[in-house]
Scaffold this active site. Structure first.
Site, short mmCIF file in Angstrom:
data_model
loop_
_atom_site.label_atom_id
_atom_site.label_comp_id
_atom_site.label_asym_id
_atom_site.label_seq_id
_atom_site.Cartn_x
_atom_site.Cartn_y
_atom_site.Cartn_z
N LYS A 104 7.68 17.28 52.91
CA LYS A 104 8.13 18.56 53.45
C LYS A 104 9.24 18.36 54.48
O LYS A 104 10.15 19.19 54.61
CB LYS A 104 6.96 19.33 54.06
CG LYS A 104 5.96 19.85 53.03
CD LYS A 104 6.62 20.83 52.05
CE LYS A 104 5.62 21.49 51.13
NZ LYS A 104 6.26 22.46 50.20
N VAL A 109 7.18 29.74 32.63
CA VAL A 109 6.06 28.81 32.76
C VAL A 109 6.54 27.39 32.50
O VAL A 109 7.26 27.14 31.54
CB VAL A 109 4.92 29.18 31.79
CG1 VAL A 109 3.76 28.18 31.89
CG2 VAL A 109 4.43 30.60 32.06
N ASN A 124 9.18 27.35 46.26
CA ASN A 124 7.87 27.40 46.88
C ASN A 124 6.87 26.44 46.24
O ASN A 124 5.93 26.00 46.88
CB ASN A 124 7.33 28.84 46.81
CG ASN A 124 5.86 28.93 47.20
OD1 ASN A 124 5.52 28.81 48.37
ND2 ASN A 124 4.99 29.13 46.22
N SER A 146 2.45 32.15 40.91
CA SER A 146 1.32 32.70 40.15
C SER A 146 0.09 32.89 41.03
O SER A 146 -0.94 33.39 40.56
CB SER A 146 0.99 31.79 38.96
OG SER A 146 0.65 30.49 39.41
N GLY A 174 5.65 49.37 40.07
CA GLY A 174 7.00 49.90 39.93
C GLY A 174 8.11 48.88 40.02
O GLY A 174 9.30 49.25 40.00
N SER A 184 6.55 23.25 55.35
CA SER A 184 5.24 23.32 55.99
C SER A 184 5.37 22.78 57.40
O SER A 184 6.21 21.91 57.68
CB SER A 184 4.22 22.49 55.21
OG SER A 184 3.04 22.27 55.97
N GLY A 227 6.16 28.61 41.84
CA GLY A 227 4.79 28.58 42.33
C GLY A 227 4.29 29.93 42.77
O GLY A 227 3.56 30.06 43.76
N TYR A 239 2.42 14.09 51.96
CA TYR A 239 2.75 15.51 51.97
C TYR A 239 3.70 15.87 53.11
O TYR A 239 4.76 16.48 52.89
CB TYR A 239 1.48 16.35 52.06
CG TYR A 239 1.73 17.84 52.04
CD1 TYR A 239 2.11 18.48 50.86
CD2 TYR A 239 1.60 18.61 53.20
CE1 TYR A 239 2.34 19.85 50.84
CE2 TYR A 239 1.83 19.97 53.18
CZ TYR A 239 2.20 20.59 52.00
OH TYR A 239 2.44 21.94 51.99
N ILE A 268 -1.88 29.64 57.14
CA ILE A 268 -1.78 30.92 56.44
C ILE A 268 -3.05 31.14 55.62
O ILE A 268 -3.53 30.22 54.96
CB ILE A 268 -0.54 30.95 55.52
CG1 ILE A 268 0.74 30.66 56.31
CG2 ILE A 268 -0.45 32.30 54.81
CD1 ILE A 268 1.08 31.65 57.38
#
Length: 269
Positions: free
Chosen positions: A163, A62, A91, A16, A55, A146, A14, A159, A192
């Site tokens: 978690k 995917v 993640n 991306s 660098g 979470s 996760g 959810y 966050i």
């Protein structure tokens, strides 16, 4: 601080966008060869290209981790990219796509979808990648949970419990891997500043007639969190915690659930 991570290889699921992208970038800056994962190839490639432009070493994998075949494909691509994986950051996750947050409006059948995305996806990758870590005598598994995992809400029957399961499985796995050189820890973010939170704050502000004043919305929301650090958390706060746990210097950290929430969680553990 030198985390001694030069030459290590990581898969950050996760990654991306959001917190995952921040973790991938921070690890790469510490010398880790990072596999960026997502379900959208274009976004994953963009994150990998940004890391390389700064660098770092990065590749992409995917696929949908919610199925065992999809997770196996991602694991295979990650191993092929750099010859192995030393650090697994679970993640990726989320909820079902109904958008419903209600104990009685969300069908029980959808709870399993959320559990699969958060818990089973992590389990598939643990099965695929951790045996090689054991064989090599070194590895890191870091689960991104979470605050919802230990602070139940009235509107998340799926959810938060998923978690909580991740936190529990991390502790159990750390015991199963005792003495192998592979540690397992959880990072538990609070509020966050991600794109999702910005969208929430924007809607919050508009509904109260504050226009696009996200700072005012954030100030208002913060008052209800119980945080003892009075600011919204940043992606870099979570990424730094992951880098610490990934370090060879963190070999004595095992089975932890590290709260990255500005002091909001009202519990000892």
């Amino acid at each position: 601080m030198n985390f001694d991570l030069e030459g290590k290889r990581a898969l950050v699921t996760g990654s991306s966008s959001g917190i995952g992208a921040g973790i991938a970038g921070t690890l790469a800056a510490e010398g880790v060869s990072v596999v960026v994962h997502g379900r959208n190839a274009e976004r994953a490639v963009a994150v990998a290209e940004r890391i390389r432009s700064e660098g770092g070493q990065a590749a992409t994998a995917v696929g949908d981790l919610a199925t065992e075949d999809g997770a196996d494909g991602v694991a295979h691509a990650a191993v092929e990219a750099f010859g192995g994986i030393d650090i697994l950051v679970n993640n990726a996750g989320g909820t079902s796509e109904t958008g419903t947050q209600s104990w009685f409006a969300l069908p029980v059948s959808e709870w399993g979808v959320t559990y699969q995305r958060n818990v089973l996806s992590a389990g598939y990758l643990i099965h695929a990648l951790v045996p090689a870590m054991k064989e090599n005598g070194w590895g890191r598994v870091i689960q991104i949970a979470s605050a919802a995992g230990i602070i139940p809400t009235s509107g998340q029957p799926d959810y938060g419990p998923s978690k909580a399961a991740m936190i529990n499985m991390s502790m159990g796995l750390s015991k199963a891997l005792a003495g192998t050189g592979v540690t397992v820890n959880t990072v538990m973010p609070g509020m966050i500043m991600t794109d999702g939170l910005r969208d929430f704050l924007r809607i919050f502000a508009q509904r109260r007639g504050w226009g696009e004043d996200l700072d005012r919305a954030a100030e208002y929301v913060l008052k209800g969190t119980g945080q003892t650090v009075h600011r919204i958390g940043q992606v870099s706060d979570v990424a730094y915690a992951v880098a610490v746990l990934a370090s060879p210097k963190a070999e004595f950290f095992n089975g932890m659930n590290l709260h990255i929430d500005g002091g909001a969680t009202g519990s000892i553990y």
